[in-house]
Write an enzyme that holds these catalytic residues in place. Structure first.
Site, PDB file in Angstrom:
ATOM      1  N   ARG A  72       0.949  -0.975   0.160  1.00  0.00           N
ATOM      2  CA  ARG A  72       0.001   0.144  -0.007  1.00  0.00           C
ATOM      3  C   ARG A  72       1.049   1.297   0.017  1.00  0.00           C
ATOM      4  NH1 ARG A  72      -1.703   0.708   4.494  1.00  0.00           N
ATOM      5  NH2 ARG A  72      -0.871  -0.962   5.559  1.00  0.00           N
ATOM      6  N   TYR A 200      -1.655  -3.539  -6.646  1.00  0.00           N
ATOM      7  CA  TYR A 200      -1.586  -4.100  -5.437  1.00  0.00           C
ATOM      8  C   TYR A 200      -2.572  -3.992  -4.457  1.00  0.00           C
ATOM      9  CZ  TYR A 200       1.132  -6.704  -2.183  1.00  0.00           C
ATOM     10  OH  TYR A 200       1.385  -7.771  -1.140  1.00  0.00           O
ATOM     11  N   LYS A 209      -9.473  -2.443   2.036  1.00  0.00           N
ATOM     12  CA  LYS A 209      -9.272  -1.362   2.739  1.00  0.00           C
ATOM     13  C   LYS A 209     -10.105   0.139   2.494  1.00  0.00           C
ATOM     14  CE  LYS A 209      -6.461  -3.216   5.608  1.00  0.00           C
ATOM     15  NZ  LYS A 209      -5.834  -4.438   5.387  1.00  0.00           N
ATOM     16  N   HIS A 229     -10.180  -2.725  11.610  1.00  0.00           N
ATOM     17  CA  HIS A 229      -9.332  -3.365  11.270  1.00  0.00           C
ATOM     18  C   HIS A 229      -8.925  -4.522  12.288  1.00  0.00           C
ATOM     19  CE1 HIS A 229      -4.626  -3.400   9.610  1.00  0.00           C
ATOM     20  NE2 HIS A 229      -5.384  -4.427   9.029  1.00  0.00           N
ATOM     21  N   SER A 251      -1.025  -3.672  10.364  1.00  0.00           N
ATOM     22  CA  SER A 251      -0.561  -4.397   9.217  1.00  0.00           C
ATOM     23  C   SER A 251       0.776  -5.248   9.686  1.00  0.00           C
ATOM     24  CB  SER A 251      -0.276  -3.698   8.211  1.00  0.00           C
ATOM     25  OG  SER A 251      -1.693  -2.787   7.673  1.00  0.00           O
ATOM     26  N   ALA A 252       0.646  -6.624   9.184  1.00  0.00           N
ATOM     27  CA  ALA A 252       1.889  -7.455   9.458  1.00  0.00           C
ATOM     28  C   ALA A 252       2.361  -7.471  10.759  1.00  0.00           C
ATOM     29  CB  ALA A 252       2.871  -6.968   8.603  1.00  0.00           C
ATOM     30  N   CYS A 253       1.162  -7.747  11.860  1.00  0.00           N
ATOM     31  CA  CYS A 253       1.475  -7.775  13.383  1.00  0.00           C
ATOM     32  C   CYS A 253       0.897  -8.843  13.788  1.00  0.00           C
ATOM     33  CB  CYS A 253       1.226  -6.257  14.102  1.00  0.00           C
ATOM     34  SG  CYS A 253       2.419  -5.131  13.633  1.00  0.00           S
ATOM     35  N   GLY A 254       0.007  -9.671  13.099  1.00  0.00           N
ATOM     36  CA  GLY A 254      -0.033 -11.091  13.619  1.00  0.00           C
ATOM     37  C   GLY A 254      -1.888 -11.430  13.718  1.00  0.00           C
ATOM     38  N   ASN A 257      -2.493 -14.703  11.786  1.00  0.00           N
ATOM     39  CA  ASN A 257      -1.914 -15.695  12.707  1.00  0.00           C
ATOM     40  C   ASN A 257      -2.725 -16.096  13.990  1.00  0.00           C
ATOM     41  OD1 ASN A 257       0.887 -17.121  11.788  1.00  0.00           O
ATOM     42  ND2 ASN A 257       0.935 -15.184  11.286  1.00  0.00           N
ATOM     43  N   ASP A 276      -9.034  -9.774   8.930  1.00  0.00           N
ATOM     44  CA  ASP A 276      -8.622  -8.445   8.842  1.00  0.00           C
ATOM     45  C   ASP A 276      -9.369  -7.214   9.039  1.00  0.00           C
ATOM     46  OD1 ASP A 276      -6.375  -7.199   7.730  1.00  0.00           O
ATOM     47  OD2 ASP A 276      -7.426  -6.408   6.073  1.00  0.00           O
ATOM     48  N   ASN A 371       6.732  -8.276   1.748  1.00  0.00           N
ATOM     49  CA  ASN A 371       5.103  -8.275   1.778  1.00  0.00           C
ATOM     50  C   ASN A 371       4.521  -9.340   0.799  1.00  0.00           C
ATOM     51  OD1 ASN A 371       2.775  -7.068   2.816  1.00  0.00           O
ATOM     52  ND2 ASN A 371       2.558  -5.511   1.068  1.00  0.00           N
ATOM     53  N   ARG A 373       2.421 -12.044  -0.538  1.00  0.00           N
ATOM     54  CA  ARG A 373       1.133 -12.615  -0.172  1.00  0.00           C
ATOM     55  C   ARG A 373       0.385 -13.759  -0.757  1.00  0.00           C
ATOM     56  NH1 ARG A 373      -1.488  -8.774   4.122  1.00  0.00           N
ATOM     57  NH2 ARG A 373       0.285  -7.344   4.434  1.00  0.00           N
ATOM     58  N   ARG A 404       3.314  -3.937  17.573  1.00  0.00           N
ATOM     59  CA  ARG A 404       4.530  -4.672  17.331  1.00  0.00           C
ATOM     60  C   ARG A 404       5.520  -3.909  18.102  1.00  0.00           C
ATOM     61  NH1 ARG A 404       7.443  -8.315  13.838  1.00  0.00           N
ATOM     62  NH2 ARG A 404       5.480  -8.502  12.678  1.00  0.00           N
ATOM     63  N   ASN A 500       0.298 -17.845  22.155  1.00  0.00           N
ATOM     64  CA  ASN A 500      -0.654 -17.046  22.545  1.00  0.00           C
ATOM     65  C   ASN A 500      -1.937 -17.433  22.899  1.00  0.00           C
ATOM     66  OD1 ASN A 500       1.470 -14.909  21.423  1.00  0.00           O
ATOM     67  ND2 ASN A 500       0.551 -14.959  19.532  1.00  0.00           N
TER      68      ASN A 500
END
Ligand code: GTP
Ligand code: SPV
Ligand code: MN
Length: 589
Positions: A72, A200, A209, A229, A251-254, A257, A276, A371, A373, A404, A500
């Site tokens: 992004r 993208y 988004k 989010h 973004s990209a913090c879990g 997962n 998301d 990044n 995906r 993070r 976790n």
């Protein structure tokens, strides 16, 4: 009589002058046809899709994006409201008329020689009163295929849209993928997004988004609900049934997962509803309910493997109906499979990197883009909750906020009440990641993980959060977590991922009133030994460090929060200012 969809298509045909128009219906034949087109066509000199080894990854395809177009672009993303103040200091702003004229110049004739794909889609399960009708036009077959995975494209959408003028309009062209002619412009007052020059993810799949967060958060502000989010997940305990949680992480913090997590406790289970985006409404019974407007995962590949996220690995290999896409991973040429850091321990010897070049192991660079995906249907997920398509959504018992952070923020704490929780959430900071282009690893404030996605003034947004809490009968408990705290050697102290679930179990126990807390300066902390660490090899001192409040770090944290709040002037709600000054007093500020 022409429907409002027909009129929109006509208008787009006039503006974009495509050679062909392809109206999507969501069928299986259509998937096959589009995949066929994508395997034969070149964009930017690259074949759009290449088939991958179907024994390893059934019905899966590989896509390279232009190396200048891999994340992004927040600096080129604008919220164009009548006044600058409506958009707030959290957004780039442009006057709507000026923005539109600029974009129309780009769009004029942009699809000459190309096909315009018309994508009618619904965000949310079509039976839900919370679902929203949308249409996107695009000249990217990759975007068209991705939208089929990420949203409900086709007949049901057309039925809902027909004869209704109330639908979101998304206009997208990849142009010539030139970063100097790239903009993502939002017009919340007109339910419209114009995006040019990028193919993208969050720049181009406009249901994601752009609509489901930026535009929807604006709608939610006016209509009394929240677009966030966040993950949505059900946690099943041996005796307590299933409780539903929301979790907001930048973004990209879990998030992906967390929502696909296999708990370490055999008698607990996590059910997946979303990874998301959550739309959160107050139900008829006065409680908070959440739906996932999306129908797929656009997940970060690096770090996904059998040891970290076995459920996602199963999801990726469980393809039935929807083609799965891999974007900017590396390729193992020995068996034509996608490869990324973390999917296996050893690096294959015959590897091409994400730009298609022979990979040099000694280059010190990753083979897959950080990044990179996968785009995969949520219906492939073996832990998909049976409530996923429930039009009412699921009732929420707890909300988790995280970032993070290598220091300062403890592994977990609980907010005393809704308003303290909103304060904590408004102060979340996180190190920047590869999900957005720009420098990596700087701490920036990312309230509610929404800094890049809140479609209006964040000061008003904080007040909206406080107001929602007042309207909810029993507001969910709010927790803050940090899976990413590091030791003096720069190593993560907490094992993360499936472990976790230990922290989640503690939250469940808190909601059920089974464990007590000790009160600290910033909130309510776990009592000693109340997080279940059975079978985990972790030192007592490490746990202490993970939960430590370092007063010097907190003084710095407070000044960063003050600096952030100051940008919003008197838009910051008085309640939050009061929480901040209380906190300052506690740390002697
Ligand atoms: P977006 O799709 O960008 O919104 O990201 P996300 O929040 O869904 O993040 P995701 O789950 O994809 O994780 C991003 C990265 O963080 C991956 O490389 C993961 O391997 C890593 N990660 C996720 N959870 C943990 C954790 O508990 N501990 C550690 N150390 N890393 C984690
Ligand atoms: C994120 O960056 O938070 C994502 C990926 O989930 S994108 O769709 O590009 O926004
Ligand atoms: Mn995201």
């Amino acid at each position: 009589m022409a429907t409002s969809l027909d009129l929109f298509i006509q208008e787009m045909r006039g503006l974009l002058t495509p050679d062909n128009v392809y109206i999507m219906n969501g069928s299986q034949e259509e998937a096959e046809e589009l995949v066929g087109i994508a395997q034969e066509s070149k964009v930017d000199g690259r074949i759009v899709l290449k088939k991958l080894n179907s024994d390893e990854y059934p019905n899966s395809y590989y896509h390279h994006s232009n190396p200048n177009d891999v994340a992004r672009t927040e600096q080129l993303t604008f919220v164009c409201t009548t006044s600058k103040e409506q958009a707030g200091p959290n957004n780039n702003w442009m006057e709507p008329k000026e923005a539109k004229e600029k974009m129309i110049e780009f769009f004029k004739g942009a699809m000459k020689g190309r096909t315009m794909y018309v994508i009618p889609f619904v965000m949310g399960t079509p039976r839900s009163e919370y679902a929203k009708n949308c249409v996107q036009v695009t000249d990217s077959v990759y975007v068209a295929l991705s939208m089929r995975i990420m949203s409900r494209v086709g007949k049901q959408a057309i039925e809902r849209i027909d004869n209704s003028s109330n639908f979101f309009r998304g206009i997208h062209s990849i142009g010539d993928v030139n970063p100097n002619k790239r903009f993502v412009m939002h017009f919340p007052e007109e339910n419209l997004v114009m995006s040019f020059g990028s193919g993208y993810g969050g720049n181009a799949l406009l249901g994601k988004k752009c609509y489901s967060l930026r535009i929807a958060s604006y709608l939610g502000y006016q209509e009394g609900w929240l677009a966030e989010h966040m993950v949505i997940m059900g946690v099943q305990s041996p005796e307590g049934g299933i409780m539903y949680f929301l979790g907001a992480f930048p973004s990209a913090c879990g998030k992906t997962n967390l929502t696909l997590l296999e708990p370490v406790f055999k008698d607990y289970k996590i059910w997946t509803l979303g990874d998301d985006i959550a739309w959160i409404n107050i139900g008829k019974d006065g409680q908070l309910y959440a739906i996932n407007p999306e129908s797929g995962f656009f997940g970060v590949a690096p770090g996904t493997g059998l040891s970290t996220n076995p459920v996602m690995m199963k999801t990726l290999k469980n393809n039935k109906f929807y083609p799965t896409l891999f974007t900017n991973t590396a390729i193992d040429n020995s068996n034509n499979t996608p490869w990324w850091e973390g999917v296996s321990n050893d690096i294959p010897s015959n590897l091409n990197d994400w730009q298609g070049r022979e990979y040099d192991k000694n280059s010190g660079k990753p083979a897959a883009h950080p990044n990179s995906r996968f785009t995969v249907s949520i219906y492939n997920c073996p832990t998909l909750s049976s409530e996923y398509d429930n039009p009412k959504g699921v009732p929420i018992s707890g909300i988790i906020f995280g970032g993070r952070r290598k220091d300062t923020i403890p592994l977990v704490y609980e907010a005393k009440d809704w308003s303290s929780g909103v304060f904590s959430a408004s102060t979340i900071g996180s190190e920047t990641t590869a999900a957005a282009s720009g420098q990596l690893g700087n701490v920036r404030r990312d309230p509610m993980a929404m800094l890049p996605f809140c479609g209006y003034n964040m000061g008003d947004y904080f007040q909206h959060w406080l107001n929602i809490g007042k309207r909810v009968k029993t507001p969910p408990k709010i927790f803050v977590v940090n899976w990413f705290r590091k030791d003096e050697n720069g190593k993560f102290m907490w094992p993360g991922f499936k472990d976790n679930s230990r922290v989640i179990k503690w939250m469940l126990n808190r909601i059920e009133g089974k464990v007590g807390v000790r009160e600290c300066e910033i909130g309510l902390f776990p009592q000693e030994n109340s997080i279940d660490l059975i079978d985990l090899d972790i030192k007592k001192e490490t746990m202490e460090k993970l939960l430590k409040i370092d007063r010097e770090d907190w003084k710095k944290e407070i000044s960063m929060i003050e600096e952030f709040y100051a940008k919003f002037g008197n838009k910051i709600p008085v309640d939050l200012i009061n929480h901040l000054s209380d906190l300052k007093k506690k740390f002697g500020g």
